[in-house]
Design an enzyme around this catalytic site. Sequence first.
Site, short mmCIF file in Angstrom:
data_model
loop_
_atom_site.label_atom_id
_atom_site.label_comp_id
_atom_site.label_asym_id
_atom_site.label_seq_id
_atom_site.Cartn_x
_atom_site.Cartn_y
_atom_site.Cartn_z
CG HIS A 121 -5.80 -2.49 0.87
ND1 HIS A 121 -5.16 -2.05 -0.28
CD2 HIS A 121 -5.16 -1.87 1.91
CE1 HIS A 121 -4.21 -1.19 0.05
NE2 HIS A 121 -4.19 -1.07 1.36
CB SER A 164 -0.95 -0.04 1.20
OG SER A 164 -1.96 0.92 1.10
CG ASP A 195 -6.89 -3.01 -2.98
OD1 ASP A 195 -7.51 -2.24 -2.23
OD2 ASP A 195 -5.66 -3.17 -2.92
#
Length: 379
Positions: A359, A233, A320
Amino acid sequence: MRKRNESVTVEHERATAAAVPGLLDKGCSLRRSLRLPSSAAAEGMKRPLGRRYGLWFRLRKLILWLLGMYIAIPFLVKLCPAIQAKLVFLNFVRVPYFIDLKRPQDQGLNHTCNYYLKPEEDVTIGVWHTVPAALWKNARGKDQLWFEEALGSSHPVILYLHGNAGTRGGDHRVELYKVLSSLGYHVVTFDYRGWGDSIGSPSERGMTYDALHVFDWIKARSGDNPVYIWGHSLGTGVATNLVRRLCERETPPDALILESPFTNIREEARSHPFSVIYRYFPGFDWFFLDPITTSGIKFANDENVKYISCSLLILHAEDDPVVPFHLGKKLYNIAATSRSFRDYKVQFVPFHTDLGYRHKYIYRSPELPRILREFLGKI
């Protein structure tokens, strides 16, 4: 006879006169009794109407307040860019909250040691070092010196750079450390300055420097063992910043792994779920995206990959909701056509929506060990 009739008539009239008031009284009371229900009904109708009016008034007041806040927030963000920086880093969100980062064993990491390093004066960062599964038994009860020397054993090392919010003790992060450790890797991770129990103020430059310091600290102890960098991320932005710098000084890592990456922070902010209510607000870029740049936050993965010279693996789940899948695919397309990767392997691995990895749950994939083994084994 006439007198008798007259007396009877007079008596009848008197009796009638006497009876009339009683009839009048009954009529009046009857009319009153008939009027009472109508007035009571009217009063009963007024109460619901009053309640409805009060509810509508309060609802209208709430709507006007929300509308005022909706309009005021963009101006507040524009005037105070630090607010937007806080929303990018989310370092103030410490989840899970009630954990002692000095005790990784409380999270089931009995083969992990907690360190503290000082990248700069007035900056201290907390570090966890998890040894490979083969060293679990030997690691119990050992001190920091033993863990540092263990980096020189014949096992590769992964430097893990986590995303925004939370700490190095986040649940999904701990589970990934366990998976990687079981596959035979040392895992070294840390909280950037301003996160967890690390001391300092967060910034893109500071986060990148912290990562560089930990990388150099690992290389000084790992000998010739491979060192891979894994970013997740927001950590992918730190990872590409770091690897670009390492390539520029000609000390690249053995491979770069990006999990749920984006192209750059502006495109990610525009696509983030939090931006949905303002995405079509007039001047969205000026109000929300320019303050991020003003704060010195770019995390330009799409630019960095043009200067990276090492093997690259990108992992991204199609479902995601935080970093859209298309941004990871776009970054791969940029890297795959970049001249800097001409002599290196570039691979993109998607995970289907039906798997539900979203995610941060790619570590659950039973295919992950095979993917890493095949990719890292062919470098």
